[in-house]
Design a protein around this motif. Structure first.
Motif: not given
Length: 378
Positions: A349-356
């Motif tokens: 949740v801390g990244t805009p990517a669906t998968v970190h």
């Protein structure tokens, strides 16, 4: 013993390329194809290979079955106003519950295969190319000339929380029980099966039957409240069912107003045959069933939220990672698996990517600091 060197060479070739053909093996070893077939049959009898897919015992994959979509995200730049135009930013990425779980697992260093349906279009080609680059085996995917690849469009508010999502996933209805039967040898070689509920009801039933028959651990992952109708009434053979509180309410057909109601519903689902049940509650952490009939609560770690998309899939992937390691057969181990799931979810949740994009094999070596509250059986 005179054939040992050839057997060893054959194993090394298969280890380097598990999808190598018998003809390629024959050419590489200077043998006839029938001789190679004989060696392979012997290695299977010795359990040095597992089945016709040339799966090495220490390389058994987690097999994920379900959706692989092109995801579109539209995020409002201001508080959303309904029934009018809103300024927004947009982006595209690869998604689908099964695909997201598979990519997380691949990034965590787990051998993983994805069985899905893909249209013969540019989106499908991009999905397969991205999976290949991530290390996901897609050779068993169903390629369709008469269907478009799946799409999922999420509308997020200015804080990154999902307001509504639209999904075009009709092609996954083509993943029928006949598809499962055609892939049975591959499925039976899995260290763990993970299926999402984008699959048709009768296909989920076929997977549960296969899990019982072949003594395979099967994890089912819910995708939405409406698709809980695709969960069979009898769950005997399901190792673990993962869903959120709304999906649990849809399963039992009633509102669940408090923790006591959630716990009662979880036990009801366990009584339908699922060995364990995990219920995710976003920032509220998770509830999980225990072997003695009690329910444990794990608090979610603090996280700075950029985008919640993919958080649930990251949780499921880390939990499955633990199960595939053999770290989830007892209650304490399931607690550890859920802690790892919460840890990866918080990272995601801390990244805009669906998968970190920056997780790796060492990302889940620690369980993270999480408070455990055991709730008394009612």
């Amino acid at each position: 013993m005179t054939d040992y060197p050839k057997k060893q060479q054959l194993l090394e070739l298969i280890r380097a390329n598990p999808f190598i053909s018998q003809q390629e093996l024959a050419a590489g070893l200077g043998l006839s194809r029938s001789a190679v077939a004989g060696y392979i049959a012997g290695l299977i009898r010795e359990r040095k290979l597992l089945g016709r897919a040339y799966v090495l015992p220490d390389k058994r994959p987690v097999i994920c079955i379900g959706a692989a979509n092109l995801d579109r995200k539209l995020r409002s730049l201001a508080p959303l106003a309904l029934h009018t135009s809103n300024p927004a930013s947009q982006g595209e990425s690869f998604g689908g519950v099964a695909r997201n779980i598979a990519e997380n697992l691949a990034r965590l260093g787990t051998p993983v295969a994805l069985l899905t349906a893909i249209g013969n279009d540019s989106s499908g080609a991009a999905l397969l190319a991205h999976a290949d680059a991530a290390g996901i085996d897609t050779h068993g995917a169903l390629r369709l000339d008469d269907a478009a690849s799946g799409t999922y469009t999420a509308v997020l508010d200015a804080d990154g929380d999902m307001v509504v999502a639209l999904a075009d996933m009709a092609l996954y209805d083509r993943l029928t029980p006949a598809f499962v039967a055609a892939r049975e040898a591959q499925l039976a070689s899995a260290a763990l099966l993970v299926a999402d509920l984008n699959l048709p009801l009768d296909t989920v039933e076929a997977l549960i039957a296969l899990a019982r028959r072949a003594a395979l651990a099967l994890v089912l992952v819910a995708v939405s409240e409406p698709k809980m109708a695709r969960l069979p009434p009898v769950l005997s053979g399901v190792r673990l069912l993962i869903m959120n509180a709304g999906e649990l309410a849809a399963r039992v057909g009633r509102l669940l107003a408090d923790d006591a109601a959630l716990q009662a519903a979880m036990r009801e689902v366990q009584a339908q045959g699922a060995r364990d049940v995990v219920v995710t509650r976003g920032a509220g952490g998770v509830l999980l069933s225990m072997a003695d009939g009690t329910i444990a609560q794990l608090d979610a770690p603090a996280a700075e939220v950029v985008d919640v998309t993919g958080a649930g899939d990251a949780f499921a992937a880390a939990l499955c990672w633990s199960l595939a390691q053999g770290d989830g057969n007892g209650s304490d181990d399931l607690l550890l698996a859920c802690r790892r799931g919460l840890q990866l979810s918080a990272l995601t949740v801390g990244t805009p990517a669906t998968v970190h994009p920056h997780i790796g094999p060492d990302s889940l070596t620690a369980a993270g600091a999480t408070t455990t509250i055991f709730l008394e059986q009612t």
